[in-house]
Design a protein around this motif. Sequence first.
Motif, PDB file in Angstrom:
ATOM      1  N   LEU A 112       0.827  -1.208   0.000  1.00  0.00           N
ATOM      2  CA  LEU A 112       0.000   0.000   0.000  1.00  0.00           C
ATOM      3  C   LEU A 112       0.863   1.261   0.000  1.00  0.00           C
ATOM      4  N   ARG A 113       2.181   1.089   0.113  1.00  0.00           N
ATOM      5  CA  ARG A 113       3.117   2.230   0.140  1.00  0.00           C
ATOM      6  C   ARG A 113       2.676   3.287   1.139  1.00  0.00           C
ATOM      7  N   LEU A 114       2.663   2.913   2.406  1.00  0.00           N
ATOM      8  CA  LEU A 114       2.303   3.878   3.438  1.00  0.00           C
ATOM      9  C   LEU A 114       3.306   3.853   4.589  1.00  0.00           C
ATOM     10  N   GLY A 115       3.690   5.020   4.984  1.00  0.00           N
ATOM     11  CA  GLY A 115       4.533   5.208   6.150  1.00  0.00           C
ATOM     12  C   GLY A 115       4.196   6.553   6.745  1.00  0.00           C
ATOM     13  N   TRP A 116       5.000   7.014   7.682  1.00  0.00           N
ATOM     14  CA  TRP A 116       4.695   8.312   8.285  1.00  0.00           C
ATOM     15  C   TRP A 116       5.944   8.931   8.885  1.00  0.00           C
ATOM     16  N   VAL A 117       5.811  10.205   9.204  1.00  0.00           N
ATOM     17  CA  VAL A 117       6.862  10.898   9.940  1.00  0.00           C
ATOM     18  C   VAL A 117       6.203  11.762  11.007  1.00  0.00           C
ATOM     19  N   LEU A 118       6.808  11.738  12.186  1.00  0.00           N
ATOM     20  CA  LEU A 118       6.436  12.658  13.265  1.00  0.00           C
ATOM     21  C   LEU A 118       7.576  13.655  13.360  1.00  0.00           C
ATOM     22  N   PRO A 119       7.376  14.869  12.823  1.00  0.00           N
ATOM     23  CA  PRO A 119       8.483  15.828  12.791  1.00  0.00           C
ATOM     24  C   PRO A 119       8.477  16.695  14.056  1.00  0.00           C
ATOM     25  N   PRO A 120       9.587  17.382  14.338  1.00  0.00           N
ATOM     26  CA  PRO A 120       9.521  18.427  15.357  1.00  0.00           C
ATOM     27  C   PRO A 120       8.421  19.410  14.955  1.00  0.00           C
ATOM     28  N   ALA A 121       7.681  19.909  15.938  1.00  0.00           N
ATOM     29  CA  ALA A 121       6.519  20.747  15.629  1.00  0.00           C
ATOM     30  C   ALA A 121       6.877  21.911  14.710  1.00  0.00           C
ATOM     31  N   ALA A 122       8.035  22.510  14.946  1.00  0.00           N
ATOM     32  CA  ALA A 122       8.409  23.699  14.171  1.00  0.00           C
ATOM     33  C   ALA A 122       8.592  23.399  12.684  1.00  0.00           C
ATOM     34  N   PHE A 123       8.860  22.144  12.345  1.00  0.00           N
ATOM     35  CA  PHE A 123       9.121  21.786  10.953  1.00  0.00           C
ATOM     36  C   PHE A 123       7.895  21.269  10.211  1.00  0.00           C
ATOM     37  N   ARG A 124       6.786  21.051  10.940  1.00  0.00           N
ATOM     38  CA  ARG A 124       5.667  20.346  10.329  1.00  0.00           C
ATOM     39  C   ARG A 124       5.120  21.066   9.085  1.00  0.00           C
ATOM     40  N   THR A 155      14.866   6.244  -5.117  1.00  0.00           N
ATOM     41  CA  THR A 155      15.320   6.956  -3.922  1.00  0.00           C
ATOM     42  C   THR A 155      14.163   7.698  -3.266  1.00  0.00           C
ATOM     43  N   ALA A 156      13.258   8.224  -4.078  1.00  0.00           N
ATOM     44  CA  ALA A 156      12.157   9.032  -3.537  1.00  0.00           C
ATOM     45  C   ALA A 156      11.108   8.193  -2.834  1.00  0.00           C
ATOM     46  N   GLN A 157      10.853   6.962  -3.337  1.00  0.00           N
ATOM     47  CA  GLN A 157       9.786   6.186  -2.684  1.00  0.00           C
ATOM     48  C   GLN A 157       9.834   4.691  -3.006  1.00  0.00           C
ATOM     49  N   LEU A 158      10.988   4.175  -3.399  1.00  0.00           N
ATOM     50  CA  LEU A 158      11.202   2.755  -3.729  1.00  0.00           C
ATOM     51  C   LEU A 158      10.392   2.339  -4.947  1.00  0.00           C
ATOM     52  N   ASN A 159       9.059   2.270  -4.827  1.00  0.00           N
ATOM     53  CA  ASN A 159       8.237   1.939  -6.003  1.00  0.00           C
ATOM     54  C   ASN A 159       6.815   2.413  -5.750  1.00  0.00           C
ATOM     55  N   PRO A 160       6.059   2.674  -6.839  1.00  0.00           N
ATOM     56  CA  PRO A 160       4.637   2.976  -6.645  1.00  0.00           C
ATOM     57  C   PRO A 160       3.910   1.699  -6.199  1.00  0.00           C
ATOM     58  N   SER A 161       2.784   1.862  -5.527  1.00  0.00           N
ATOM     59  CA  SER A 161       2.018   0.725  -5.008  1.00  0.00           C
ATOM     60  C   SER A 161       1.692  -0.275  -6.116  1.00  0.00           C
ATOM     61  N   VAL A 162       2.090  -1.530  -5.923  1.00  0.00           N
ATOM     62  CA  VAL A 162       1.758  -2.566  -6.892  1.00  0.00           C
ATOM     63  C   VAL A 162       0.250  -2.827  -6.880  1.00  0.00           C
ATOM     64  N   PHE A 163      -0.339  -2.813  -5.711  1.00  0.00           N
ATOM     65  CA  PHE A 163      -1.779  -3.062  -5.607  1.00  0.00           C
ATOM     66  C   PHE A 163      -2.583  -2.054  -6.425  1.00  0.00           C
ATOM     67  N   THR A 164      -2.304  -0.774  -6.252  1.00  0.00           N
ATOM     68  CA  THR A 164      -3.080   0.219  -7.005  1.00  0.00           C
ATOM     69  C   THR A 164      -2.753   0.148  -8.501  1.00  0.00           C
ATOM     70  N   GLN A 165      -1.520  -0.224  -8.833  1.00  0.00           N
ATOM     71  CA  GLN A 165      -1.191  -0.378 -10.260  1.00  0.00           C
ATOM     72  C   GLN A 165      -1.977  -1.529 -10.891  1.00  0.00           C
ATOM     73  N   LEU A 166      -2.090  -2.635 -10.158  1.00  0.00           N
ATOM     74  CA  LEU A 166      -2.851  -3.771 -10.695  1.00  0.00           C
ATOM     75  C   LEU A 166      -4.333  -3.416 -10.797  1.00  0.00           C
ATOM     76  N   LEU A 167      -4.831  -2.641  -9.837  1.00  0.00           N
ATOM     77  CA  LEU A 167      -6.237  -2.236  -9.876  1.00  0.00           C
ATOM     78  C   LEU A 167      -6.490  -1.296 -11.065  1.00  0.00           C
ATOM     79  N   MET A 168      -5.580  -0.367 -11.267  1.00  0.00           N
ATOM     80  CA  MET A 168      -5.696   0.543 -12.409  1.00  0.00           C
ATOM     81  C   MET A 168      -5.661  -0.245 -13.714  1.00  0.00           C
ATOM     82  N   SER A 169      -4.764  -1.191 -13.769  1.00  0.00           N
ATOM     83  CA  SER A 169      -4.608  -1.995 -14.972  1.00  0.00           C
ATOM     84  C   SER A 169      -5.869  -2.821 -15.241  1.00  0.00           C
TER      85      SER A 169
END
Lengths: 409, 409
Positions: free
Chosen positions: A255-267, B276-290
């Motif tokens: 699903l390509r999901l992650g997150w970041v909790l930044p210092p408040a000043a940088f959010r 480098t920016a995000q490894l790869n786009p979601s395979v799941f959403t790509q297969l759904l789009m396809s």
Amino acid sequence: MTVPLDTALSYQCFLSDRVRAAKPSEVRKVFRAAQRPGMISFANGAPYLGGLPFDRLAEDAQRILQSRAAEAFQYGASDGVPELRAHIVDIMRLEGIEADAADAVVTAGSQQALDIAARITINPGDVVFAEGPSYAGGMAVFTSYEAEIVHVPSDADGLIPAELERLSAEVRAAGKTAKGLYTIPNFQNPGGVNLSVERRGEVGRICRDQGLLIFEDNPYGLLGFEGQTLPAIQPQFPDITFYFGSFSKMFAPGLRLGWVLPPAAFRGELVKASETAQLNPSVFTQLLMSAYLDDPAWRDTLDTYRALYREKYQTLVETLSAVMPAGTAWNAPTGGFYLWITLPEGLDAEQLVYECIERGAVYVPGTAFYTDGQGRNKMRMSFCLPTLEQIRQGAAIIGEVFREALASR
Amino acid sequence: MTVPLDTALSYQCFLSDRVRAAKPSEVRKVFRAAQRPGMISFANGAPYLGGLPFDRLAEDAQRILQSRAAEAFQYGASDGVPELRAHIVDIMRLEGIEADAADAVVTAGSQQALDIAARITINPGDVVFAEGPSYAGGMAVFTSYEAEIVHVPSDADGLIPAELERLSAEVRAAGKTAKGLYTIPNFQNPGGVNLSVERRGEVGRICRDQGLLIFEDNPYGLLGFEGQTLPAIQPQFPDITFYFGSFSKMFAPGLRLGWVLPPAAFRGELVKASETAQLNPSVFTQLLMSAYLDDPAWRDTLDTYRALYREKYQTLVETLSAVMPAGTAWNAPTGGFYLWITLPEGLDAEQLVYECIERGAVYVPGTAFYTDGQGRNKMRMSFCLPTLEQIRQGAAIIGEVFREALASR
């Protein structure tokens, strides 16, 4: 001025300095080889997915598409869907982080979170400290913004605080800007080491005193073999710490999901950078991830994985003990994905990987985890994805190649 | 050195130059207001989603989760899933582009594609030409890498080639590097203009002669009200053109998928930057789009949208004709999402938007589409998402505010 682009040389004039400054790496070849059909791969930091409740996920997807499609398939907030951020807060609390859902920023994987954090903080020439060895993809983010990585020597308790202090002084004395510390404190990639609790405080205080940001990358924190967790660095040093979390290792990367909790000043700047980079993470996948976390059973699934990963780890180590040449050593991780191996004198992991690939097994040579050329006698083996049988077969192949290489010297 | 971060001032020392160089913008406030419940929004470039076959998409999702979950939920190739790239090639052929599936690179929306293309090409201080006005988010990508945007004057046939040539010479004479042209040739955002076929060749030849890259951004090309399409620039100038495509306008933004067809010489660096920016786009959403594109009915759905968008456009124009003060002018787009409005002397769209928001309707002030302060007497209205009734109501609110403002001068 006509610029023909038919030679590799001439198109170079269009490339940005940050691309031209990048060092070539052998490791892409290795990862490409890992994709070949039939290859037994210890290369990818990929989780096992067999135990995930895909039927339930299909039902969740259907429900979202029936009741909330206009939201799920539209643009969304750059910082993520509120209900997923609420889950993220609950997950972070497991490691002692107290935050509001409004503080976290959802991204397209923690890789993207690293990228936007680096983007808003790194200038060309800045120094970023990192464990030696460290995650190739994390260091690649910083070097893509033209930072210089300086490795901090580590031991069995993680990076050595006095070494960080010494190197930080050295960097400043050389007239450079020391910008931050990139650290993976739990089940480190690739070293498998935990930064001890005592050192977390020491390292944080050094960073605060030296004016360093902390990039705390924690994809593996919930993957201790016994379910054990360690307190995050962030709670003690919230004003200088970017804390990164990922669903890719504890759930799945798809699903390509992650997150970041930044210092408040940088959010504010961070959210702007994320918006510029990709507008917003997929609302649909965020709602699906959130639906998965709505059922507390996800923690039981994670327990199953931990036990499975421990079994795979043990199988790998047992096999290696039998097949690797005398003098091969490895660490003893208590969780995570990786075994970090030191080869006997005279063996070169980067050179031998191609022969292993030839015979059907692949690992990552240690040089991928350093930016200074170290690591030729080191290698990383990921044990989570292959089956027990594949682990035995693949390790046997690798052992054979290494024994032959040693014998032929 | 202790660096306290409790004031906005002190954290500034950690920000990268590229963040500090960014100009503040009012437009975020406007987009935040557009999210308020009950607000009639002409602000977002958001498609109508009511006609999408969500039941079928739910079935597709279920099938993928049943038969290909281990692939869909794992990491994938950095350049995208082959079957989606094959569909992309078919879509690009509709506008005269001949490519192989191996040439295209799938990204998390075309915004991310712009970002990685800029990342590998732009140095601080480079000049990028763009139509004036142009897409705020596209220009934000280039300025985030510290490029300077120089607007090329346009008329009803799009940007004026002779002006591009003149400005390019000027930029070089000033000792700057002119790096490329960012253009939206079809149903331009926000101007709604098409670059004429004749000018496509002229513009491309100027870029080639002047050593400029072409960033051809084409999210709206298939959204002509009558289904008409224009030939892309890319086929004539493949060695200098990055062509960007998006599923967000022709289908939906929720899967966050777009693509880029780069010049062949740049593909390797582009894929590395995406990784480098995000490894790869979601395979799941790509297969759904396809899976969605596997059924040719998607083109009928698109036809429905085109007809609907034309009706919404006509309703907006009819209402505005009745409610706006005399002297208000607008263009006559033949497709796309946007009406571009010029206000009578003395009215300031940036100032008046807050009163409109107060009364329940929002648009984007013209200043958002220029980097040089132009556009105070301009505004963009997106007509695709609101209903016909909302269009009438919202336009009436805006007309009232503008008439009152003119009367009170």
